[in-house]
Design an enzyme around this catalytic site. Sequence first.
Site, mmCIF file in Angstrom:
data_model
loop_
_atom_site.group_PDB
_atom_site.id
_atom_site.type_symbol
_atom_site.label_atom_id
_atom_site.label_comp_id
_atom_site.label_asym_id
_atom_site.label_seq_id
_atom_site.Cartn_x
_atom_site.Cartn_y
_atom_site.Cartn_z
ATOM 1 N N LYS A 37 0.835 -1.217 0.000
ATOM 2 C CA LYS A 37 0.000 0.000 0.000
ATOM 3 C C LYS A 37 0.869 1.267 0.000
ATOM 4 C CE LYS A 37 -2.077 -1.178 3.884
ATOM 5 N NZ LYS A 37 -1.425 -2.475 4.172
ATOM 6 N N ARG A 125 -10.188 0.622 8.099
ATOM 7 C CA ARG A 125 -9.797 -0.738 8.445
ATOM 8 C C ARG A 125 -10.828 -1.451 9.282
ATOM 9 N NH1 ARG A 125 -3.789 0.211 8.213
ATOM 10 N NH2 ARG A 125 -2.881 -1.599 9.150
ATOM 11 N N ARG A 165 11.579 -5.436 5.214
ATOM 12 C CA ARG A 165 11.371 -4.010 4.929
ATOM 13 C C ARG A 165 12.320 -3.114 5.724
ATOM 14 N NH1 ARG A 165 5.549 -1.751 5.365
ATOM 15 N NH2 ARG A 165 5.690 -2.830 7.351
ATOM 16 N N ARG A 198 10.909 -1.077 11.075
ATOM 17 C CA ARG A 198 9.771 -0.792 11.951
ATOM 18 C C ARG A 198 9.710 -1.790 13.109
ATOM 19 N NH1 ARG A 198 4.574 0.188 8.160
ATOM 20 N NH2 ARG A 198 3.605 -1.122 9.765
ATOM 21 N N ARG A 209 -1.037 -8.878 13.309
ATOM 22 C CA ARG A 209 -1.562 -7.908 12.329
ATOM 23 C C ARG A 209 -2.433 -8.629 11.295
ATOM 24 N NH1 ARG A 209 4.067 -5.276 10.799
ATOM 25 N NH2 ARG A 209 2.925 -4.172 9.150
HETATM 26 P P1 AP5 Z 1 4.815 -1.534 1.850
HETATM 27 O O1 AP5 Z 1 4.491 -0.744 0.635
HETATM 28 O O2 AP5 Z 1 5.526 -0.877 2.960
HETATM 29 O O3 AP5 Z 1 3.510 -2.326 2.365
HETATM 30 P P2 AP5 Z 1 2.226 -1.808 3.141
HETATM 31 O O4 AP5 Z 1 1.044 -2.448 2.543
HETATM 32 O O5 AP5 Z 1 2.235 -0.329 3.250
HETATM 33 O O6 AP5 Z 1 2.492 -2.499 4.548
HETATM 34 P P3 AP5 Z 1 2.308 -1.962 6.014
HETATM 35 O O7 AP5 Z 1 3.070 -2.897 6.897
HETATM 36 O O8 AP5 Z 1 2.656 -0.499 6.111
HETATM 37 O O9 AP5 Z 1 0.785 -2.138 6.248
HETATM 38 P P4 AP5 Z 1 0.070 -2.210 7.588
HETATM 39 O O10 AP5 Z 1 -1.317 -2.075 7.159
HETATM 40 O O11 AP5 Z 1 0.365 -3.394 8.401
HETATM 41 O O12 AP5 Z 1 0.728 -1.016 8.459
HETATM 42 P P5 AP5 Z 1 0.284 0.485 8.745
HETATM 43 O O13 AP5 Z 1 1.474 1.306 8.828
HETATM 44 O O14 AP5 Z 1 -0.801 0.887 7.847
HETATM 45 O O15 AP5 Z 1 5.692 -2.793 1.349
HETATM 46 C C1 AP5 Z 1 6.142 -3.770 2.264
HETATM 47 C C2 AP5 Z 1 7.500 -4.337 1.777
HETATM 48 O O16 AP5 Z 1 7.296 -5.009 0.535
HETATM 49 C C3 AP5 Z 1 8.568 -3.266 1.513
HETATM 50 O O17 AP5 Z 1 9.800 -3.778 1.909
HETATM 51 C C4 AP5 Z 1 8.537 -3.066 -0.008
HETATM 52 O O18 AP5 Z 1 9.794 -2.688 -0.513
HETATM 53 C C5 AP5 Z 1 8.142 -4.455 -0.476
HETATM 54 N N1 AP5 Z 1 7.345 -4.435 -1.712
HETATM 55 C C6 AP5 Z 1 6.258 -3.648 -1.962
HETATM 56 N N2 AP5 Z 1 5.756 -3.906 -3.186
HETATM 57 C C7 AP5 Z 1 6.552 -4.891 -3.720
HETATM 58 C C8 AP5 Z 1 6.547 -5.591 -4.966
HETATM 59 N N3 AP5 Z 1 5.628 -5.356 -5.909
HETATM 60 N N4 AP5 Z 1 7.492 -6.530 -5.160
HETATM 61 C C9 AP5 Z 1 8.448 -6.784 -4.199
HETATM 62 N N5 AP5 Z 1 8.501 -6.152 -2.997
HETATM 63 C C10 AP5 Z 1 7.557 -5.206 -2.775
HETATM 64 O O19 AP5 Z 1 -0.343 0.325 10.214
HETATM 65 C C11 AP5 Z 1 0.488 0.058 11.318
HETATM 66 C C12 AP5 Z 1 -0.334 -0.006 12.597
HETATM 67 O O20 AP5 Z 1 -0.961 1.268 12.842
HETATM 68 C C13 AP5 Z 1 -1.500 -1.008 12.593
HETATM 69 O O21 AP5 Z 1 -1.072 -2.302 12.954
HETATM 70 C C14 AP5 Z 1 -2.418 -0.381 13.644
HETATM 71 O O22 AP5 Z 1 -1.942 -0.617 14.953
HETATM 72 C C15 AP5 Z 1 -2.280 1.105 13.355
HETATM 73 N N6 AP5 Z 1 -3.257 1.605 12.354
HETATM 74 C C16 AP5 Z 1 -2.965 2.138 11.146
HETATM 75 N N7 AP5 Z 1 -4.085 2.488 10.498
HETATM 76 C C17 AP5 Z 1 -5.115 2.164 11.311
HETATM 77 C C18 AP5 Z 1 -6.525 2.268 11.188
HETATM 78 N N8 AP5 Z 1 -7.107 2.768 10.070
HETATM 79 N N9 AP5 Z 1 -7.290 1.825 12.217
HETATM 80 C C19 AP5 Z 1 -6.736 1.336 13.341
HETATM 81 N N10 AP5 Z 1 -5.401 1.188 13.518
HETATM 82 C C20 AP5 Z 1 -4.590 1.615 12.513
HETATM 83 MG MG MG Z 2 2.391 1.068 4.833
#
Ligand code: AP5
Ligand code: MG
Length: 255
Positions: A37, A125, A165, A198, A209
């Site tokens: 994402k 979410r 990552r 992270r 997660r």
């Molecule tokens: P990346 O692009 O970083 O993936 P991502 O989908 O953004 O993953 P996240 O871990 O950020 O998602 P998440 O939903 O768990 O965390 P968030 O920060 O939103 O890519 C990942 C890796 O893959 C990288 O190394 C990249 O290089 C690689 N990659 C990407 N595309 C690729 C490809 N095509 N080929 C090869 N490699 C590739 O949330 C964190 C925490 O915050 C949650 O757990 C929760 O506690 C809280 N939170 C956030 N939003 C909410 C909400 N709306 N409600 C409640 N709690 C929330």
């Molecule tokens: Mg992310």
Amino acid sequence: MVAGQPELAFLNEMPGELRTAFLPGPVLLLGAPGVGKGTQAKAIMAAWGIPQISTGDILREIRNRDLQSSVIADRLLREGKLHENDLARMAAGKLVSDALVNDMVAARLEEPDTVRGYILDGFPRTLVQADWLDAQLASSGNGLPVVAVSLRVNERQLLLRITGRRSCPTCKRIYNVYLKPPVADTVCDFDQTVLEQRADDTEAVFAERMRAYAEQTAPVLEHYRTLGRFAEVDGDATVEAVTESILAAVEHLRD
Ligand code: AP5
Ligand code: MG
């Protein structure tokens, strides 16, 4: 550069012309942890000149007191909106409260750079968040309706993406030591800042997660599928190929 969006520095570096003639409106990027994402939001931002709003990034900015980079994080912290309990939930891989993230998104959507559209990365979410967003957009007048794109990648690959990552705290570029390594082992290709991992990118927290995703976020996908203007994209391809699929899907949904 827009306040709170240092990632927009990317716009100055992207080759070719921005696809700005197209009006994207609100775009939701949905999908499991590590599905891409954040990576894709940055590419879409560069293609269409609209900001990425990542609730996860804003939460990390508040947690790290990294308030230079986000006026929203600064405001929420001053208003006492983030509680220790939310930080503990984040560290454990559980979702934080709906009220907190809804407030965050409401504050961010007041910024003028969202007028042509924006990418919501990791929001909504829960069904409570989705209902809140639907009502918020309905009450804000005659903007374009939301389009939702869900990315899919198998769980084995997700684990590799999460544990490998690394990201640049300065420019926010995302790398992967297994799949998309930086040129020099531990530093950003663009500004040579030491890359960070992270705290929630461990195998154990990843499992939690994924549980939260299956129980609380999977119903959100069904919500948007039922409303229409929903597309699923295979995220297990090159970053560039996935970007093209997302851009094509949104353009099609806006037809
Ligand atoms: P990346 O692009 O970083 O993936 P991502 O989908 O953004 O993953 P996240 O871990 O950020 O998602 P998440 O939903 O768990 O965390 P968030 O920060 O939103 O890519 C990942 C890796 O893959 C990288 O190394 C990249 O290089 C690689 N990659 C990407 N595309 C690729 C490809 N095509 N080929 C090869 N490699 C590739 O949330 C964190 C925490 O915050 C949650 O757990 C929760 O506690 C809280 N939170 C956030 N939003 C909410 C909400 N709306 N409600 C409640 N709690 C929330
Ligand atoms: Mg992310």
